[in-house]
Design an enzyme around this catalytic site. Structure first.
Site, short mmCIF file in Angstrom:
data_model
loop_
_atom_site.label_atom_id
_atom_site.label_comp_id
_atom_site.label_asym_id
_atom_site.label_seq_id
_atom_site.Cartn_x
_atom_site.Cartn_y
_atom_site.Cartn_z
N CYS A 114 -24.92 8.47 1.27
CA CYS A 114 -25.17 7.90 2.61
C CYS A 114 -25.36 6.39 2.46
O CYS A 114 -25.70 5.90 1.38
CB CYS A 114 -26.45 8.53 3.15
SG CYS A 114 -27.06 7.81 4.68
N THR A 162 -27.77 4.77 3.35
CA THR A 162 -29.15 4.58 2.89
C THR A 162 -29.23 4.50 1.37
O THR A 162 -30.02 3.74 0.82
CB THR A 162 -30.01 5.77 3.39
OG1 THR A 162 -29.97 5.78 4.81
CG2 THR A 162 -31.45 5.67 2.92
N HIS A 168 -28.54 1.08 0.29
CA HIS A 168 -29.71 0.20 0.46
C HIS A 168 -30.68 0.36 -0.72
O HIS A 168 -31.21 -0.61 -1.24
CB HIS A 168 -30.45 0.54 1.76
CG HIS A 168 -29.69 0.20 3.00
ND1 HIS A 168 -29.34 -1.08 3.33
CD2 HIS A 168 -29.22 0.99 4.01
CE1 HIS A 168 -28.68 -1.08 4.48
NE2 HIS A 168 -28.58 0.16 4.91
N CYS A 172 -44.50 17.18 9.97
CA CYS A 172 -45.88 17.58 9.67
C CYS A 172 -46.24 18.92 10.31
O CYS A 172 -47.13 19.62 9.84
CB CYS A 172 -46.86 16.50 10.11
SG CYS A 172 -47.19 16.44 11.89
N ILE A 196 -20.61 8.92 10.27
CA ILE A 196 -21.19 9.59 11.44
C ILE A 196 -20.31 9.35 12.67
O ILE A 196 -20.06 10.25 13.46
CB ILE A 196 -22.64 9.12 11.70
CG1 ILE A 196 -23.51 9.45 10.48
CG2 ILE A 196 -23.21 9.79 12.96
CD1 ILE A 196 -24.93 8.91 10.57
N ARG A 202 -11.21 2.53 8.13
CA ARG A 202 -11.92 3.46 9.01
C ARG A 202 -11.09 3.77 10.26
O ARG A 202 -11.11 4.90 10.75
CB ARG A 202 -13.26 2.85 9.44
CG ARG A 202 -14.25 2.73 8.29
CD ARG A 202 -15.49 1.97 8.72
NE ARG A 202 -16.56 2.15 7.75
CZ ARG A 202 -17.80 1.73 7.93
NH1 ARG A 202 -18.13 1.09 9.06
NH2 ARG A 202 -18.71 1.94 7.02
#
Lengths: 361, 361, 361, 361
Positions: C42, C44, C47, C97, C179, C204
């Site tokens: 991904c 992320t 990063h 949570c 995505i 792309r």
């Protein structure tokens, strides 16, 4: 009936207005002529009066302004079928085209070709006003005249409140002009758990308290975000109704809305507003809605049902009542920031006794 | 703490109950032991008491019934993280499996494998009850104990009312048992325009009036459909909350709902009901919903927000308060049809003075 | 099973990663140990690799990254009830949570205290990964492994598309990273009338065409707003799915959305974006939504139902397949902008033949 | 243009029809005169033909039936603004009053005073038909004429399918008359995960297969409930579109819908249907909707967007094409149960080659 009438007129492309006798308006086959009982002044009317940049662009004088009113039907065209002489009426002043995608799919409030009576055509600051039958809203006589004259801004408040869930929700209202103040009463009537009213103007905050906001906050002095967080168990509010149109109020709206909450934007601003989309919108998973006008005619059914059954006490918002001849004084009064809703009586001033003061909260 | 406790026990597969000392329950690692302050009696408890066909099929004695209560946390297992000793709590007694499609998509109230504490496992008509932490609902101390003991049926009313639009709508409630009566207060608090309460029992109608229904109708004497049509301008009501479970009430629901309206069905009936689908449903374009339990946990947030902020006055529904030893007298009282909600005090009767009587309508 | 495993490790607070043997992870009573078949990279992860400002703030090395994967259950703790050895699974890596308001009201995707496996805890770029049972998603064997490894970003696309109406709507997708590309297939499968793909990167755009976007536009060359308006009869699109996170793309989103349309924002941006609230939002009456993660677990049901029934052809998005040892090469490849989804095989590279290429559009 | 035209006429209150020359209809200021290219036969036309109890009550001869058609604008009244000569059009034949609560709140499809052209006024089985401009639907020339003639029943299918969520859902369609068959294509186009078609008639089941239902079941032979449960993992289907109007099909609908699912009822039945409200509706928490007509005009936008972009392949449903002179033969053919949609050509039979056969599923 005489052929002329007294009216507020914007005579030319310049600041100011005149009160003068004009020709009584003619009407078409599907139009209704209404004798105006009570009209009320909107912030838009002040823009027209002062001839600001928006007005210069939008308004084509000569124009009779005024788009909030109630009155009595006196005459109508021969294709009108659903209205009778003497009917007590108000009107939706956004005249939608009826033919665009939005109009044909239940979203006439964002019609591509809307015209507003009182902005794009002669309005209600006059003894008489002409309205197409499609836009006439017949009123139950149980609704007080003073309330009937402010259905336009009350409808904005109802539209915004009901644009998402409100029952049992915590609600913040940023900006307590008349629409913000009405929103307090509406949110309470629809079962909001807590209502926070946020407003810098002291006079407006005083009225917000009279409208029974649970908390009234002054952003110039109070740490609004901390106080809201404290009262909501650190969550933030479920709903913000943004009625100020001021960049600082909009900033506050994003700061105090909870994860998954909604912000309904109604207050107009001419200034650009800068957001951090990741932090302000995406991570919080919020929903933001632009709110314009009133849903035709769901909002009208909703607000008149609430009024008829005395679910709304709006009288603290009505601060002034003036004769049509005193229109300019009304403008001055509005500029002081001390008044809220100013009612204008084109056919003679009626005492405030006409307002029933016993609604049930 | 002693090792035994007083409890209402269904000892065997036969009518009746016993009040006796039983072992205080043990609890698991993720369970909470609650000292019951107030429990309240539901119609279901009468079915269990009388051992009717439903009870014979569902209940496996010995069982301690009771599924509406509030109390105080006294102990808990070592995996419990969110609850402290002394917490004032109630609980969702529908224990959902957490693993079925319904549970995993926000519909745990219709879990495929739900177990109900007080029906399928020992419940709250006892000094102590054991609840999984997941189902504990911590309460704000501002909520009166008597209201805290009736959150289960109040939640049914809130769930039904908020299963569709209710703000500014006309609402009919067919059947004024406790849930129907609560629905009156809920509908009013959420801004219903008019509330019609329809009920054959005189005592219940009297309470419906105290709950401030706008119209209280007796189907045995009144022409309900005509009266509703008259009051709604010939339209019928926007919403029917069907709380009676009686075929005649269901028939009325379909007769009085307007085109495009909704009927939310909660009242259970063992008898088949016959409808003309074309006339009753399709041409009218209505929506019918089955309402079961409470949404987990939206309904709990909603009702406790309303109660905490004093939006609901429920005290007319609470007609009786009894010590646990008098449980069978409570059953007799319920059968008279003169009482509505009967509170049971397993740890000593508290005076009715505990009920704050100042909620804002 | 040996006690160690090969993993991608971020060893310290600095750019880069290492591939090394680490201890096989231990698991708790309610955890599941999964042998990773396919993981996918991904943005992320880039990063984290490059150690940018976001990573410096969020990541606490040492960490095994990787939050998109599928695999096979090999072991589990003794409280696990719903999973068996050999199950083919993926997982929701956002561990909510379960106790905050959002979690308890069906909005766990915006949990106040979410932890992300692969970001806040060791993830899936390794031979094994540990997942709590609650987050395991069991898969039908009919779903190809390669698709099973990309459910996390596919779920973002499904969540965004179904955050409002999409059937028979015109849809623009701004930004065609993975995505955005998945969104093209999703929008088509859900009955979007027309799909506009807007992307500056030539590679792309080529994939967007393979995904069967009706129109593929290059904002660097095309007059996007004019072209969209022309194709939509001057209306603008009903829906914008904003996947770029670039201020210019966001500006385009507001320009091309029709009155009453919606903009679903998913692309993250670190730069502030300036809007004219009156013109961009309020007068147009649009709705803007922040989209985060996947709805738990509605989105998972939706996307796996679509995949199982072969409604999505995603293979053009999968451009590269690498062994775990080549992870850094994958990072380099990603930076070229020529690849889209890169699959990583921690337990041995499987040929691309595993991808069924016959889905029905 | 000559002053007369050929038409199908119900001349008097008795079975049968006549084909004869009648006066070409006159039109009012806001009406449009359309030359009918293709009309199609509905089950309602058979009721009128056979003069059953419903027809005896509703129809006032002489009447030209026919309410499904497309054609070309030839003339119009002087208040018509949005239509031009030569426009390719169809029409919503439910003429709503525009003034009742339903009409004014976006629910004109359940107008209190609706009139249907072809039932309450002369319809489209004629060379010309008169339609109020408000009800004209202008069509993109890309839509084939044969599809344009069946928008009325296709709109029923689209309305039913989109009355709730359908994307990624399992869908059962009970009854495969033309609307049921169209629903198969619509459900598939909108991303339904699986489509079950349930129908006793062998000819209809064959067409259902051509429409690409995933499962086609015969309730006379198959154990429908068991098969559906098996294919849905024991859950039942998310959505039932009830198109049969037969008590047994309705029973099946309630048996196979999952907890929390929806049943959208469109098939009319004259027989009462008996339900166990507790088991069938309340415990399952389902939603039931009456579906009537087409939403004005959302449904029209939706279906024409789907058709224009070739998302629907409807040609297997069109089984017969006849000249207007053969209308009675069409009635006979319909009664055999072997045909589905029969097209009528009042202005000359066009070869089936006009139907484009390349839509994308």
């Amino acid at each position: 009936m005489r052929n002329t009438m007294l009216a507020v007129v914007k005579p030319q492309a310049a600041p100011g207005i005149e009160i003068r006798e004009v020709k009584r308006p003619t009407y078409g086959a599907s139009d209704v002529l209404v004798k105006v009982k009570v009209a009320s002044i909107c912030g838009t009317d002040l823009h027209i009066y002062e001839w600001d940049r928006w007005a210069q662009k939008r308004i084509h004088p000569p124009l009779i302004p005024g788009h909030e009113f109630c009155g009595e039907v006196v005459e109508f065209g021969n294709e009108v079928t659903n209205v009778r002489e003497g009917d007590f009426v108000s009107a939706e002043m956004h005249v939608a085209c009826g033919k665009c995608l939005q109009c044909r799919t239940g979203e006439a409030h964002i019609c591509q070709r809307v015209k507003i009576i009182g902005v794009d055509a002669d309005g209600a600051f006059a003894e008489y006003v002409v309205i197409p039958e499609s836009n006439i809203w017949r009123l139950d006589p149980a609704i007080p005249q003073e309330y009937a004259s402010i259905l336009d801004p009350l409808g904005n408040a109802v539209h915004a409140a009901l644009a998402g869930e409100i029952a049992a929700k915590t609600v913040a209202i940023t900006g307590c002009g008349p629409i913000g103040l009405f929103s307090i009463a509406v949110a309470r009537a629809l079962g909001a758990a807590q209502v926070f009213a946020i407003e810098v103007n002291e006079h407006r905050r005083r009225i917000a308290k009279q409208m029974k906001a649970d908390f009234t906050l002054d952003p110039a002095k109070d740490d609004v975000t901390s106080l809201v967080m404290e009262q909501t168990g650190g969550l933030g509010v479920d709903v913000v109704l943004e009625m100020a149109g001021h960049p600082q109020a909009i900033r506050t709206a994003f700061d105090i809305v909870r994860r998954g909450g909604r912000i309904s934007l109604l207050g107009l601003t001419s200034k650009p507003v800068s957001l951090n989309f990741s932090e302000d919108i995406i991570f919080k998973g919020i929903t933001i809605q632009g709110i314009n006008g009133r849903r035709m005619y769901q909002t009208w059914y909703q607000m008149t049902a609430l009024l008829k059954n005395q679910k709304l006490d709006l009288h603290p918002v009505i601060t002034d009542r003036i004769a049509i001849e005193d229109f300019s004084k009304g403008m001055d009064r509005l500029k002081t920031g001390e008044s809220s809703k100013i009612l204008v009586y084109p056919n003679g001033l009626v005492s405030s006794g006409s307002l029933r003061r016993d609604p049930v909260g």
